[in-house]
Design a protein around this motif. Structure first.
Motif, PDB file in Angstrom:
ATOM      1  N   GLU A  99       0.828  -1.215   0.000  1.00  0.00           N
ATOM      2  CA  GLU A  99       0.000   0.000   0.000  1.00  0.00           C
ATOM      3  C   GLU A  99       0.858   1.260   0.000  1.00  0.00           C
ATOM      4  O   GLU A  99       0.547   2.248  -0.671  1.00  0.00           O
ATOM      5  N   LYS A 100       1.944   1.216   0.750  1.00  0.00           N
ATOM      6  CA  LYS A 100       2.856   2.357   0.791  1.00  0.00           C
ATOM      7  C   LYS A 100       3.524   2.568  -0.562  1.00  0.00           C
ATOM      8  O   LYS A 100       3.711   3.703  -1.017  1.00  0.00           O
ATOM      9  N   GLY A 103       0.741   3.935  -2.869  1.00  0.00           N
ATOM     10  CA  GLY A 103       0.049   5.145  -2.436  1.00  0.00           C
ATOM     11  C   GLY A 103      -1.422   4.918  -2.164  1.00  0.00           C
ATOM     12  O   GLY A 103      -2.247   5.811  -2.392  1.00  0.00           O
ATOM     13  N   GLU A 105      -4.685   4.596   0.089  1.00  0.00           N
ATOM     14  CA  GLU A 105      -5.203   5.126   1.353  1.00  0.00           C
ATOM     15  C   GLU A 105      -6.281   4.174   1.865  1.00  0.00           C
ATOM     16  O   GLU A 105      -7.334   4.011   1.256  1.00  0.00           O
ATOM     17  N   ARG A 108     -10.711   4.419   7.243  1.00  0.00           N
ATOM     18  CA  ARG A 108     -10.507   4.468   8.688  1.00  0.00           C
ATOM     19  C   ARG A 108     -11.063   3.228   9.386  1.00  0.00           C
ATOM     20  O   ARG A 108     -10.430   2.673  10.274  1.00  0.00           O
ATOM     21  N   GLN A 111      -8.725   0.432   9.105  1.00  0.00           N
ATOM     22  CA  GLN A 111      -7.555   0.634   9.958  1.00  0.00           C
ATOM     23  C   GLN A 111      -7.855   0.229  11.405  1.00  0.00           C
ATOM     24  O   GLN A 111      -7.019  -0.375  12.077  1.00  0.00           O
ATOM     25  N   ALA A 303     -10.253   0.220   0.187  1.00  0.00           N
ATOM     26  CA  ALA A 303      -9.849   1.455  -0.485  1.00  0.00           C
ATOM     27  C   ALA A 303     -10.521   1.585  -1.856  1.00  0.00           C
ATOM     28  O   ALA A 303     -10.720   0.586  -2.558  1.00  0.00           O
ATOM     29  N   ASN A 305      -9.691   2.500  -5.058  1.00  0.00           N
ATOM     30  CA  ASN A 305      -8.542   2.765  -5.931  1.00  0.00           C
ATOM     31  C   ASN A 305      -8.575   1.757  -7.077  1.00  0.00           C
ATOM     32  O   ASN A 305      -7.950   0.696  -7.005  1.00  0.00           O
TER      33      ASN A 305
END
Length: 408
Positions: A99-100, A103, A105, A108, A111, A303, A305
């Motif tokens: 994911e890093k 990119g 996100e 919440r 998470q 996400a 994406n």
């Protein structure tokens, strides 16, 4: 007349032989106190360990090379098999690294669910450590009590993802499913009951004369040695260095949570045991806070994406483009941008880091895993000499290694 057997050197395999006046003894690889397929070649002067050399590789499966021949989503369940006592921690470490790199996100709510899973996993792992460590030293009752408590956690995780050991509970971009109805209430009930279990463990061990004699001033690692030898997690904190990645380099929602980082200065087996006990208490604080945050979090566990993440099931079943997008991602895999990334997380055993080198293909060109147990296993060569043979079991137990992530 039979010729005398030539003495074999220290590094050769032998159940036992002699070098000068010392005896060479193989501790493992099937020794019950070795916590996996670990072999220690020990040179003994009587019962005093003069020299020690760990031998690993009995469980090597080429996990990192497997990753280079799988699309990213295929590799997630394989991470379960490294530290299979804390499978969700391995899942998260890899997914967070991808994911890093991409990119992505993460919502919440996802998470918060991930944080809950990681802390439940942390307590579960610590309970298995405490039970087996106590059993190695001869305290069998603690082993039974720890596994009784651990069953409640495994029941919670099973109700969430259907698995008890290798969870595959986290996916790239979020989580598979939301928490079931009344699941948080059941988790909070566990949080209310578990402090009594911890008190039982402490009552059984803290004033136990045999336990204290077997753990205090045994396997001492100084702060300087712990830093120089690559220690992390409790192995580092019990030696006086207050370092926890959840605090120093926060991820998920840890920067919003109120919890302490337990540490000690003695650096011996007993200090490590007390740090593990204290960490379980802190995990309960985190879980209670997460339950409150979950209830007020907006819906959404994956996400949005389209380039990297499959659409929701509802979209796949109703929109032709979403179905095509899902088909491409499943068959060909996501293609992160070219580059390299390293991401570290605080697992129950210490720093778990994934390094990925991407060329923009659907498979990593190179993947490397930094597992805490590998570094802690290397310590034995330094800290076992000067101790007695009976202390080897206590030192191995207190280092909390798991050979699945040592060998990989």
């Amino acid at each position: 007349m039979q010729k005398p057997t030539k003495l074999r050197p220290f590094f050769e395999n032998a159940e036992f032989t002699r070098v000068g006046g010392n005896m060479i003894l193989n501790f493992g690889p099937q020794h019950p106190s070795a916590h996996g397929q670990l072999k220690l070649v020990l040179e003994l002067d009587g019962e005093l360990i003069v020299r020690a050399r760990p031998e690993v590789g009995f469980m090597h499966r080429g996990v990192e090379k497997m990753a280079e021949n799988m699309i990213y989503s295929e590799f997630v369940p394989v991470t379960d098999r490294m530290d299979y006592i804390a499978a969700s921690a391995n899942n998260y470490g890899f997914c967070a690294t991808v994911e890093k790199l991409c990119g992505i996100e993460v919502p919440r709510r996802a998470q918060i669910i991930r944080t809950i899973l990681l802390e439940l996993n942390r307590i579960s792992s610590h309970l298995l450590f405490l039970g087996t460590h106590a059993l190695d030293i001869g305290a069998m009752s603690v082993f039974l009590y720890c596994f009784r408590s651990r069953e409640h956690i495994l029941d919670l995780i099973e109700k969430y993802c259907g698995a008890r050991l290798t969870h595959n509970s986290i996916k790239i971009g979020g989580v598979f499913v939301d928490l079931p109805e009344l699941w948080c209430e059941e988790m909070l009930s566990f949080c209310d009951d578990f402090p009594n279990d911890i008190k039982e463990f402490e009552d059984l061990l803290d004033n136990n004369r045999i336990w204290l004699l077997r753990t205090q001033d045994v396997g001492v690692i100084s702060k300087e040695d712990a830093l120089n030898l690559g220690c992390s997690g409790v192995m580092l904190r019990a030696s006086g260095h207050k370092w926890d990645i959840r605090k120093e380099e926060p991820y998920l929602i840890y920067d919003e949570l109120d919890f302490d980082v337990p540490y000690a200065n003695a650096g011996d087996c007993y200090a490590r045991y007390k740090c593990y006990i204290a960490e379980m208490k802190e995990s309960l604080k985190i879980l209670r806070q997460c339950a409150g945050l979950y209830k007020s979090s907006p819906a959404g566990i994956l996400a949005d994406n389209p380039e990297f993440i499959s659409p929701s099931k509802e979209q796949i079943m109703t929109q032709n483009y979403s179905l095509m997008q899902h088909f491409v991602l499943i068959t060909q895999g996501l293609k992160p941008p070219a580059g390299e990334i390293y991401h570290a997380t605080e697992t129950p055993k210490g720093e778990l880091g994934y390094y990925i080198y991407s060329t923009g293909d659907s498979r990593p060109y190179r993947l490397k895993v930094r597992t805490p147990s590998f570094w802690h296993c290397a310590l034995y060569e330094e800290i076992l000499p000067g101790h007695y043979l009976a202390d080897a079991a206590a030192i191995i137990g207190s280092s909390n290694i798991l050979l699945g992530e040592v060998d990989r």
